[in-house]
Design an enzyme around this catalytic site. Structure first.
Site, PDB file in Angstrom:
ATOM      1  N   ASP A  18      13.108 184.417  25.036  1.00 47.91           N
ATOM      2  CA  ASP A  18      14.769 185.387  24.684  1.00 47.91           C
ATOM      3  C   ASP A  18      14.630 186.879  24.620  1.00 47.91           C
ATOM      4  O   ASP A  18      13.664 186.350  23.167  1.00 47.91           O
ATOM      5  CB  ASP A  18      16.132 184.918  24.855  1.00 47.91           C
ATOM      6  CG  ASP A  18      17.248 185.290  24.437  1.00 47.91           C
ATOM      7  OD1 ASP A  18      17.355 185.167  25.977  1.00 47.91           O
ATOM      8  OD2 ASP A  18      17.937 184.737  23.830  1.00 47.91           O
ATOM      9  N   TRP A  23      15.493 194.501  23.752  1.00 45.81           N
ATOM     10  CA  TRP A  23      14.303 195.229  22.827  1.00 45.81           C
ATOM     11  C   TRP A  23      13.647 195.951  23.210  1.00 45.81           C
ATOM     12  O   TRP A  23      14.195 197.551  23.164  1.00 45.81           O
ATOM     13  CB  TRP A  23      13.324 193.791  23.398  1.00 45.81           C
ATOM     14  CG  TRP A  23      11.998 194.916  22.663  1.00 45.81           C
ATOM     15  CD1 TRP A  23      10.455 194.232  22.071  1.00 45.81           C
ATOM     16  CD2 TRP A  23      10.940 195.783  23.523  1.00 45.81           C
ATOM     17  NE1 TRP A  23       9.409 194.752  22.054  1.00 45.81           N
ATOM     18  CE2 TRP A  23       9.721 195.558  23.087  1.00 45.81           C
ATOM     19  CE3 TRP A  23      11.198 196.237  24.849  1.00 45.81           C
ATOM     20  CZ2 TRP A  23       8.876 196.507  23.349  1.00 45.81           C
ATOM     21  CZ3 TRP A  23      10.007 196.804  25.421  1.00 45.81           C
ATOM     22  CH2 TRP A  23       8.922 197.230  24.610  1.00 45.81           C
ATOM     23  N   HIS A  35      11.741 193.493  30.440  1.00 44.78           N
ATOM     24  CA  HIS A  35      11.483 192.217  31.383  1.00 44.78           C
ATOM     25  C   HIS A  35      10.058 192.510  31.340  1.00 44.78           C
ATOM     26  O   HIS A  35       9.262 191.447  31.602  1.00 44.78           O
ATOM     27  CB  HIS A  35      12.254 192.318  32.213  1.00 44.78           C
ATOM     28  CG  HIS A  35      13.374 192.255  32.341  1.00 44.78           C
ATOM     29  ND1 HIS A  35      13.939 190.886  31.245  1.00 44.78           N
ATOM     30  CD2 HIS A  35      14.749 192.029  32.464  1.00 44.78           C
ATOM     31  CE1 HIS A  35      15.490 191.031  31.179  1.00 44.78           C
ATOM     32  NE2 HIS A  35      16.307 191.194  32.280  1.00 44.78           N
ATOM     33  N   SER A  63      17.091 181.544  34.436  1.00 49.11           N
ATOM     34  CA  SER A  63      18.411 180.371  34.304  1.00 49.11           C
ATOM     35  C   SER A  63      19.213 179.856  35.507  1.00 49.11           C
ATOM     36  O   SER A  63      19.447 181.118  36.470  1.00 49.11           O
ATOM     37  CB  SER A  63      18.933 180.224  33.453  1.00 49.11           C
ATOM     38  OG  SER A  63      20.628 180.802  33.503  1.00 49.11           O
ATOM     39  N   LEU A 129      -4.949 173.993  31.423  1.00 49.64           N
ATOM     40  CA  LEU A 129      -3.705 174.385  30.433  1.00 49.64           C
ATOM     41  C   LEU A 129      -2.411 174.234  32.054  1.00 49.64           C
ATOM     42  O   LEU A 129      -2.813 175.242  33.254  1.00 49.64           O
ATOM     43  CB  LEU A 129      -3.347 175.734  30.083  1.00 49.64           C
ATOM     44  CG  LEU A 129      -1.963 176.525  29.416  1.00 49.64           C
ATOM     45  CD1 LEU A 129      -1.294 175.395  28.823  1.00 49.64           C
ATOM     46  CD2 LEU A 129      -1.856 177.609  29.644  1.00 49.64           C
ATOM     47  N   ARG A 186      12.483 179.304  20.491  1.00 49.73           N
ATOM     48  CA  ARG A 186      14.050 179.505  21.140  1.00 49.73           C
ATOM     49  C   ARG A 186      13.732 181.119  20.333  1.00 49.73           C
ATOM     50  O   ARG A 186      13.316 181.180  19.278  1.00 49.73           O
ATOM     51  CB  ARG A 186      15.122 179.307  21.352  1.00 49.73           C
ATOM     52  CG  ARG A 186      16.052 180.238  22.433  1.00 49.73           C
ATOM     53  CD  ARG A 186      17.145 180.064  22.599  1.00 49.73           C
ATOM     54  NE  ARG A 186      18.112 181.221  23.195  1.00 49.73           N
ATOM     55  CZ  ARG A 186      18.866 180.834  23.875  1.00 49.73           C
ATOM     56  NH1 ARG A 186      19.713 180.436  24.794  1.00 49.73           N
ATOM     57  NH2 ARG A 186      19.076 182.178  24.732  1.00 49.73           N
ATOM     58  N   GLU A 205      10.451 168.291  18.856  1.00 53.16           N
ATOM     59  CA  GLU A 205      10.771 169.476  17.587  1.00 53.16           C
ATOM     60  C   GLU A 205      11.841 171.091  18.162  1.00 53.16           C
ATOM     61  O   GLU A 205      10.500 171.849  18.559  1.00 53.16           O
ATOM     62  CB  GLU A 205       9.994 169.923  16.563  1.00 53.16           C
ATOM     63  CG  GLU A 205       9.312 168.099  15.936  1.00 53.16           C
ATOM     64  CD  GLU A 205      10.303 167.782  15.199  1.00 53.16           C
ATOM     65  OE1 GLU A 205      10.774 168.586  14.656  1.00 53.16           O
ATOM     66  OE2 GLU A 205      10.474 166.188  15.539  1.00 53.16           O
TER      67      GLU A 205
END
Ligand code: IPE
Ligand code: IPE
Ligand code: MG
Length: 247
Positions: A18, A23, A35, A63, A129, A186, A205
């Site tokens: 986010d 920015w 973006h 989202s 990964l 976040r 966490e």
């Protein structure tokens, strides 16, 4: 989705990326510039996570509520996704990064869906990964979808409702097969989940960083991992030393 009380190193990191818009605003530039810069940050972060041995990375790219943005911003975002897939997918695969998408892809344009399918078809089986890109994803959508799938099995007579347990439910989520995030980051200063991995983050966490996503990079990931290493994950139990005192 086994979790580990060992908090030295997170095998699975999830990130709400986010702060792109702010920015750009700080630089008096259009949000799209933010973006674009955000995509570069993602590349840096994926490379770094691969290098330091993170096994799974789940990033919130778009989202289910982001459709509520002005049409122009949404269409620029879709353009950027298309171009990123063209530009990055092969190289990521060559570097042992397996890309997977989680979310309701049916809302995307046929062209974007085709590109996504082409990327999935080339995703390597063996990987260093695993990169899960959450696109048109919502935690509530994920849970509702899982419930619907189980409901259909019950209706077909293939499942008894009493056989539904947490493991079976979890197997129907978009993240399956996969682990739950050990660490959920976040960026951008907001301290909310915004409908990200609602089920999967039950015992993650949480780490909130004021750094805007386009400025995020290896140093910020390392700082988040250091903070994680200092945590004690108890999963509702009590720590061993407290256990001894309790007698
Ligand atoms: C995250 O950055 C990217 C997406 C949600 C697609 P934002 O666009 O939300 O940036 P801010 O929060 O407005 O700064
Ligand atoms: C969450 O950020 C979604 C993504 C980063 C893709 P938002 O900017 O959409 O969240 P809110 O609106 O601040 O809750
Ligand atoms: Mg935002």
């Amino acid at each position: 989705m086994a979790s580990d009380t060992q908090t030295e190193f997170p095998a699975h990191i999830a990130i709400v990326m986010d702060g792109n818009g702010r920015w750009a605003q700080q630089r008096s530039r259009p949000r799209t510039m933010g973006h674009q810069a955000g995509q570069k940050a993602l590349r840096r972060v994926v490379e770094h996570c691969g290098r330091i041995g993170v096994r799974e990375l789940t990033v919130f790219a778009f989202s289910s509520e982001n459709w509520n943005r002005p049409e122009k911003e949404v269409s620029r975002l879709m353009d950027l996704f298309m171009r990123a897939l063209d530009r990055e997918a092969n190289e990521l695969h060559q570097n042992g990064v397996a890309i997977r998408f989680i979310g309701d892809l049916s809302k995307f344009s046929p062209e974007l869906q085709e590109k996504i399918q082409a990327v999935l078809a080339r995703t390597p089986q063996d990987c260093r990964l695993r990169l899960n890109v959450a696109a048109n994803y919502g935690g509530r959508w994920d849970i509702t979808n899982a419930a619907r799938a189980l409901g259909a099995e019950i209706k077909a007579g293939a499942l008894d409702p009493t056989d539904i347990d947490e493991a079976l439910f979890e197997s129907q989520l978009a993240t399956s097969p996969g682990s739950c995030p050990d660490l959920l980051i976040r960026t951008g200063g907001e301290t909310r989940i915004s409908n990200f991995l609602l089920w999967q983050a039950a015992y993650s966490e949480l780490y909130f960083s004021p750094v805007l996503w386009p400025d995020f990079g290896p140093a910020e990931i390392d700082a988040a991992i250091s903070a994680y290493a200092a945590r004690e994950r108890r999963f509702g139990a009590i720590h061993e030393s407290a256990q001894q005192k309790a007698g």
